[in-house]
Design an enzyme around this catalytic site. Structure first.
Site, PDB file in Angstrom:
ATOM      1  CE  LYS A 272      43.518   6.171  40.183  1.00  0.00           C
ATOM      2  NZ  LYS A 272      41.918   6.456  40.109  1.00  0.00           N
TER       3      LYS A 272
ATOM      4  N   PRO B 273      47.933  16.688  42.808  1.00  0.00           N
ATOM      5  CG  PRO B 273      45.966  17.709  42.096  1.00  0.00           C
ATOM      6  CD  PRO B 273      47.165  16.890  41.598  1.00  0.00           C
TER       7      PRO B 273
ATOM      8  CB  ALA C  69      43.613  13.145  49.566  1.00  0.00           C
ATOM      9  CB  ALA C  70      43.338  14.651  43.988  1.00  0.00           C
TER      10      ALA C  70
ATOM     11  CG  LEU D 294      43.992  13.055  40.215  1.00  0.00           C
ATOM     12  CD1 LEU D 294      44.453  14.317  40.041  1.00  0.00           C
ATOM     13  CD2 LEU D 294      43.251  12.597  38.994  1.00  0.00           C
TER      14      LEU D 294
ATOM     15  N   GLY E 217      48.181   9.669  43.163  1.00  0.00           N
ATOM     16  CA  GLY E 217      49.598  10.311  43.357  1.00  0.00           C
ATOM     17  C   GLY E 217      50.526   9.432  44.180  1.00  0.00           C
ATOM     18  N   GLY E 218      50.005   8.953  45.314  1.00  0.00           N
ATOM     19  CA  GLY E 218      50.904   7.997  46.023  1.00  0.00           C
ATOM     20  C   GLY E 218      51.263   6.967  45.481  1.00  0.00           C
TER      21      GLY E 218
ATOM     22  CB  SER F 293      51.953   7.504  40.264  1.00  0.00           C
ATOM     23  OG  SER F 293      52.486   7.461  38.980  1.00  0.00           O
TER      24      SER F 293
ATOM     25  CG  ASP G  63      44.484   2.939  42.175  1.00  0.00           C
ATOM     26  OD1 ASP G  63      43.847   1.795  41.833  1.00  0.00           O
ATOM     27  OD2 ASP G  63      44.099   3.825  42.689  1.00  0.00           O
TER      28      ASP G  63
END
Length: 292
Positions: free
Chosen positions: A10, A94, A96-97, A99, A101-102, A104, A136
């Site tokens: 995201k 990536p 810890a960016a 975005l 990721g974890g 999602s 998130d």
């Protein structure tokens, strides 16, 4: 049987922090959009009452520190399931960016396990699980574009943005979200106009969307990561219509409607950072409970 699920990253189009809550979390007011840079989650049954998680990158935890592992454990506990579960995460987002990721990955795990074991979870049940994992995760259950309030767990869907490209540039550093919020607490804040962003999205005004991009955390992270200001300046020179840091950073994204400009941004930024992507926005997931 193996179930595959996509876990999109995201970006934050507008991120405001109202202040710290009594429960230790921060009250946020933000607009998020899912993008087509995605991890892949594969899940299948295992013998025995256990959860086994494998990641394609060595520095992602494979135990209960991983949000996807936590999601699987919550589902097993909620439904009293004694079957074993194997999760495999193919990472493309990536780490810890800024975005999600974890988060999602956790949301994709909820959707995948729901399909694997035919649990028939409603969207609200999935949201309830998501809220127990991270701020998130609730947005990532359905994705698309949405307004998130509370600590990020209250989700109000929004229309998709007008068609455009998203160019992501991730500097070769990582930041700790908790530390960025802690430092934000101790300094004057700049507050973006989230409500105006919501209105611009409703009327599909791309120029206004670009002009209203804002992130109250960006000045904090920029002091720690000098590359962010350099990336933004170079993107501006190339001609991106809108530029912003996502989440707590350090990833910077640019929006453009023009494929030729997307190519210039993609080529121009590859000399700055090793991780550069050009992707599209994602539509919301159609959840099983909505068409069964």
């Amino acid at each position: 049987m193996k179930i595959l699920e996509k876990a999109p990253a995201k970006i934050n189009l507008s991120l405001d922090v109202i202040g710290r809550r009594s429960d230790g979390y921060h009250e946020v007011h933000m607009v998020m959009a899912a993008i087509d840079l995605a991890d892949r989650i594969e899940c299948s049954e295992l013998p025995g009452n256990r959860i086994v998680l494998h990641s394609s990158v060595p520095y992602v935890p494979e135990d209960d520190r991983n949000f996807a592992y936590q999601a699987a454990r919550l589902i097993k506990d909620k439904f009293g399931i004694s079957k074993g579960l194997q999760l495999t995460i193919q990472k493309r987002i990536p780490v810890a960016a800024g975005l999600a990721g974890g988060s999602s990955d956790a949301a994709a795990t909820i959707r995948a396990v729901n399909r694997l074991w035919h649990l028939g979870m409603s969207y609200e049940t999935m949201l309830d699980l998501a809220r127990q994992i991270g701020s998130d995760v609730a947005f990532c259950i359905k994705g698309g574009t949405a307004l998130a309030t509370g600590r990020g767990e209250k989700i109000s869907p929004l229309p998709s943005l007008p068609p455009c490209w998203v160019i992501l540039v991730k500097p070769a550093v990582s930041v700790a979200t908790g530390q960025i919020y802690k430092e934000w607490d101790n300094r004057p804040a700049v507050h973006p106009d989230v409500d105006a962003m919501v209105r611009a999205i409703h009327v599909q005004d791309f120029d206004a969307i670009c002009a209203l991009l804002g992130n109250t955390l960006e000045p904090v992270t920029m002091e720690k990561v000098e590359e962010i200001a350099k990336i933004k300046a170079h993107m501006r020179q190339i001609g991106a219509e809108g530029i912003l840091m996502s989440g707590s950073g350090p990833t910077v994204f640019a929006l453009t409607r023009h494929e030729s400009r997307m190519q210039r941004l993609l080529n121009g930024m590859k000399g700055y950072c090793p991780e550069v992507y050009a992707v599209r926005l994602c539509k919301p997931f159609a959840l099983l409970s909505e068409y069964e």
